[in-house]
Motif scaffolding. Sequence first.
Motif, PDB file in Angstrom:
ATOM      1  N   THR A  97     -47.026  52.559   9.607  1.00 28.00           N
ATOM      2  CA  THR A  97     -46.416  51.380   8.981  1.00 28.00           C
ATOM      3  C   THR A  97     -47.083  50.070   9.375  1.00 28.00           C
ATOM      4  OG1 THR A  97     -44.794  51.162  10.785  1.00 28.00           O
ATOM      5  CG2 THR A  97     -44.171  52.526   8.892  1.00 28.00           C
ATOM      6  N   PHE A  98     -47.996  50.095  10.334  1.00 27.10           N
ATOM      7  CA  PHE A  98     -48.609  48.845  10.800  1.00 27.10           C
ATOM      8  C   PHE A  98     -49.464  48.196   9.716  1.00 27.10           C
ATOM      9  CE2 PHE A  98     -52.407  46.729  12.466  1.00 27.10           C
ATOM     10  CZ  PHE A  98     -51.817  45.686  13.158  1.00 27.10           C
ATOM     11  N   SER A  99     -49.362  46.872   9.605  1.00 28.94           N
ATOM     12  CA  SER A  99     -50.187  46.116   8.666  1.00 28.94           C
ATOM     13  C   SER A  99     -50.647  44.832   9.334  1.00 28.94           C
ATOM     14  CB  SER A  99     -49.407  45.776   7.406  1.00 28.94           C
ATOM     15  OG  SER A  99     -50.187  44.993   6.533  1.00 28.94           O
ATOM     16  N   PRO A 100     -51.922  44.443   9.175  1.00 31.70           N
ATOM     17  CA  PRO A 100     -52.410  43.196   9.793  1.00 31.70           C
ATOM     18  C   PRO A 100     -51.674  41.977   9.251  1.00 31.70           C
ATOM     19  CG  PRO A 100     -54.244  44.566   9.054  1.00 31.70           C
ATOM     20  CD  PRO A 100     -53.000  45.158   8.472  1.00 31.70           C
ATOM     21  N   MET A 101     -51.503  40.966  10.097  1.00 33.75           N
ATOM     22  CA  MET A 101     -50.893  39.703   9.695  1.00 33.75           C
ATOM     23  C   MET A 101     -51.840  38.572  10.086  1.00 33.75           C
ATOM     24  SD  MET A 101     -48.281  38.212   8.301  1.00 33.75           S
ATOM     25  CE  MET A 101     -46.967  39.418   8.356  1.00 33.75           C
ATOM     26  N   VAL A 102     -52.124  37.695   9.139  1.00 30.56           N
ATOM     27  CA  VAL A 102     -53.074  36.625   9.405  1.00 30.56           C
ATOM     28  C   VAL A 102     -52.569  35.743  10.549  1.00 30.56           C
ATOM     29  CG1 VAL A 102     -52.071  35.018   7.717  1.00 30.56           C
ATOM     30  CG2 VAL A 102     -54.497  34.838   8.336  1.00 30.56           C
ATOM     31  N   LYS A 103     -53.491  35.338  11.416  1.00 35.97           N
ATOM     32  CA  LYS A 103     -53.134  34.540  12.572  1.00 35.97           C
ATOM     33  C   LYS A 103     -53.059  33.062  12.204  1.00 35.97           C
ATOM     34  CE  LYS A 103     -55.714  37.807  15.463  1.00 35.97           C
ATOM     35  NZ  LYS A 103     -56.915  37.996  16.308  1.00 35.97           N
ATOM     36  N   PRO A 104     -52.074  32.325  12.727  1.00 36.91           N
ATOM     37  CA  PRO A 104     -51.984  30.889  12.441  1.00 36.91           C
ATOM     38  C   PRO A 104     -53.273  30.145  12.787  1.00 36.91           C
ATOM     39  CG  PRO A 104     -49.967  31.658  13.484  1.00 36.91           C
ATOM     40  CD  PRO A 104     -50.934  32.804  13.540  1.00 36.91           C
ATOM     41  N   ALA A 105     -53.924  30.547  13.880  1.00 33.98           N
ATOM     42  CA  ALA A 105     -55.168  29.877  14.271  1.00 33.98           C
ATOM     43  C   ALA A 105     -56.257  30.080  13.217  1.00 33.98           C
ATOM     44  CB  ALA A 105     -55.646  30.418  15.620  1.00 33.98           C
ATOM     45  N   THR A 106     -56.252  31.242  12.566  1.00 37.01           N
ATOM     46  CA  THR A 106     -57.235  31.506  11.509  1.00 37.01           C
ATOM     47  C   THR A 106     -57.004  30.577  10.328  1.00 37.01           C
ATOM     48  OG1 THR A 106     -57.366  33.827  12.173  1.00 37.01           O
ATOM     49  CG2 THR A 106     -58.200  33.272   9.996  1.00 37.01           C
ATOM     50  N   ARG A 187     -65.862  41.288   2.957  1.00 33.27           N
ATOM     51  CA  ARG A 187     -65.594  42.178   4.087  1.00 33.27           C
ATOM     52  C   ARG A 187     -64.595  41.483   5.001  1.00 33.27           C
ATOM     53  NH1 ARG A 187     -68.003  40.135   8.471  1.00 33.27           N
ATOM     54  NH2 ARG A 187     -69.742  38.671   8.192  1.00 33.27           N
ATOM     55  N   HIS A 188     -63.786  42.263   5.695  1.00 28.56           N
ATOM     56  CA  HIS A 188     -62.798  41.613   6.553  1.00 28.56           C
ATOM     57  C   HIS A 188     -63.428  41.179   7.866  1.00 28.56           C
ATOM     58  CE1 HIS A 188     -62.413  45.030   9.276  1.00 28.56           C
ATOM     59  NE2 HIS A 188     -62.241  45.831   8.251  1.00 28.56           N
ATOM     60  N   SER A 189     -62.906  40.111   8.419  1.00 28.37           N
ATOM     61  CA  SER A 189     -63.381  39.587   9.689  1.00 28.37           C
ATOM     62  C   SER A 189     -63.024  40.556  10.814  1.00 28.37           C
ATOM     63  CB  SER A 189     -62.741  38.228   9.956  1.00 28.37           C
ATOM     64  OG  SER A 189     -62.931  37.827  11.306  1.00 28.37           O
ATOM     65  N   THR A 190     -63.898  40.655  11.800  1.00 28.47           N
ATOM     66  CA  THR A 190     -63.603  41.531  12.939  1.00 28.47           C
ATOM     67  C   THR A 190     -62.544  40.923  13.863  1.00 28.47           C
ATOM     68  OG1 THR A 190     -65.465  40.542  14.140  1.00 28.47           O
ATOM     69  CG2 THR A 190     -65.893  42.581  12.926  1.00 28.47           C
ATOM     70  N   SER A 191     -62.371  39.602  13.799  1.00 25.98           N
ATOM     71  CA  SER A 191     -61.384  38.940  14.663  1.00 25.98           C
ATOM     72  C   SER A 191     -60.012  38.824  14.011  1.00 25.98           C
ATOM     73  CB  SER A 191     -61.877  37.548  15.065  1.00 25.98           C
ATOM     74  OG  SER A 191     -62.064  36.735  13.924  1.00 25.98           O
ATOM     75  N   ASP A 192     -59.964  38.920  12.683  1.00 22.95           N
ATOM     76  CA  ASP A 192     -58.692  38.824  11.957  1.00 22.95           C
ATOM     77  C   ASP A 192     -58.845  39.590  10.647  1.00 22.95           C
ATOM     78  OD1 ASP A 192     -56.397  38.155  10.522  1.00 22.95           O
ATOM     79  OD2 ASP A 192     -56.309  36.138  11.392  1.00 22.95           O
ATOM     80  N   HIS A 193     -58.209  40.738  10.554  1.00 21.08           N
ATOM     81  CA  HIS A 193     -58.397  41.606   9.391  1.00 21.08           C
ATOM     82  C   HIS A 193     -57.730  41.075   8.126  1.00 21.08           C
ATOM     83  CE1 HIS A 193     -59.903  45.589  11.321  1.00 21.08           C
ATOM     84  NE2 HIS A 193     -60.426  44.522  11.909  1.00 21.08           N
ATOM     85  N   SER A 194     -56.973  39.990   8.224  1.00 21.61           N
ATOM     86  CA  SER A 194     -56.400  39.366   7.034  1.00 21.61           C
ATOM     87  C   SER A 194     -57.286  38.239   6.505  1.00 21.61           C
ATOM     88  CB  SER A 194     -54.993  38.823   7.329  1.00 21.61           C
ATOM     89  OG  SER A 194     -54.091  39.894   7.540  1.00 21.61           O
ATOM     90  N   LEU A 195     -58.439  38.050   7.132  1.00 25.88           N
ATOM     91  CA  LEU A 195     -59.444  37.100   6.657  1.00 25.88           C
ATOM     92  C   LEU A 195     -60.606  37.902   6.078  1.00 25.88           C
ATOM     93  CD1 LEU A 195     -60.875  34.331   6.430  1.00 25.88           C
ATOM     94  CD2 LEU A 195     -61.669  34.679   8.795  1.00 25.88           C
ATOM     95  N   PHE A 196     -60.942  37.622   4.822  1.00 26.36           N
ATOM     96  CA  PHE A 196     -62.034  38.320   4.148  1.00 26.36           C
ATOM     97  C   PHE A 196     -63.149  37.315   3.853  1.00 26.36           C
ATOM     98  CE2 PHE A 196     -58.121  40.549   3.378  1.00 26.36           C
ATOM     99  CZ  PHE A 196     -58.458  41.886   3.566  1.00 26.36           C
ATOM    100  N   ILE A 197     -64.381  37.727   4.111  1.00 25.08           N
ATOM    101  CA  ILE A 197     -65.519  36.816   4.063  1.00 25.08           C
ATOM    102  C   ILE A 197     -66.551  37.310   3.041  1.00 25.08           C
ATOM    103  CG2 ILE A 197     -67.381  35.748   5.397  1.00 25.08           C
ATOM    104  CD1 ILE A 197     -65.656  36.332   7.915  1.00 25.08           C
TER     105      ILE A 197
END
Length: 244
Positions: A97-106, A187-197
């Motif tokens: 059930t786990f899903s990444p959540m974008v970080k406020p710092a991102t 591709r997703h960022s390695t530091s935040d999987h909710s950021l795509f580059i």
Amino acid sequence: IFNLSISHSDHTISPIPKNPKLALSDPNWKPAMQSEFDALIRNKTWDLVPRPCDANLIRCMWIFRHKKNSDGSFERYKARLVGDGRSQVAGVDCDETFSPMVKPATIRTMLTIALSKSWPIHQLDVQNAFLHGDLHETVYMHQPLGFRDLRHPDYVCRLKKSLYGLKQAPRAWYQRFADYVATIGFRHSTSDHSLFIYRQGLDMAYILLYVDDIILITSTQVLRQSIISVSYTHLRAHETLSDL
């Protein structure tokens, strides 16, 4: 595809109904429920099947709200069918059930970069059907209140796509979105999987995913329009993407 704002004076807006039966009797709320149900059917969210004798059967619920414009004015009536994840059984009809959540710092970092470079920022809203990622577990659900099939009233819904409220819904939606943006070069960022580059030559773009809200940042207006155009074409069959 697009949500068009409609002007309503306060006295004409139907209040949020306390239950589905009241909503079905309201000329404003019933079309909202029908629109949600039709979208789920178009998206092939479930099959109707005879109820298995030994299956766990989850409940579903209607959630109602007034969707508003950015200035706080009324936009439209929103009805959403959700599954009751509380009635799911771990290892039976839900697993991971786990899903990444974008970080406020991102978010802060990306907005700072965009503003410092005067890059266009675009917000998109993904509507109901596209949020329902593919299910890998077998989940059975009661038919929605008010929309029971007249030919098979005792049948149940065997879900093929996830619904809001299911324990695995956020993960299923994230995976569906990530798979799609990968096909257009992100591709997703390695530091935040909710950021795509996206990088191609001098062109750069970032996508921030927060549940069903998307922030698109691009180095040029041409790239922004190209990404949006490709996405609209892909999502048109689902009628799910709208500009904010």
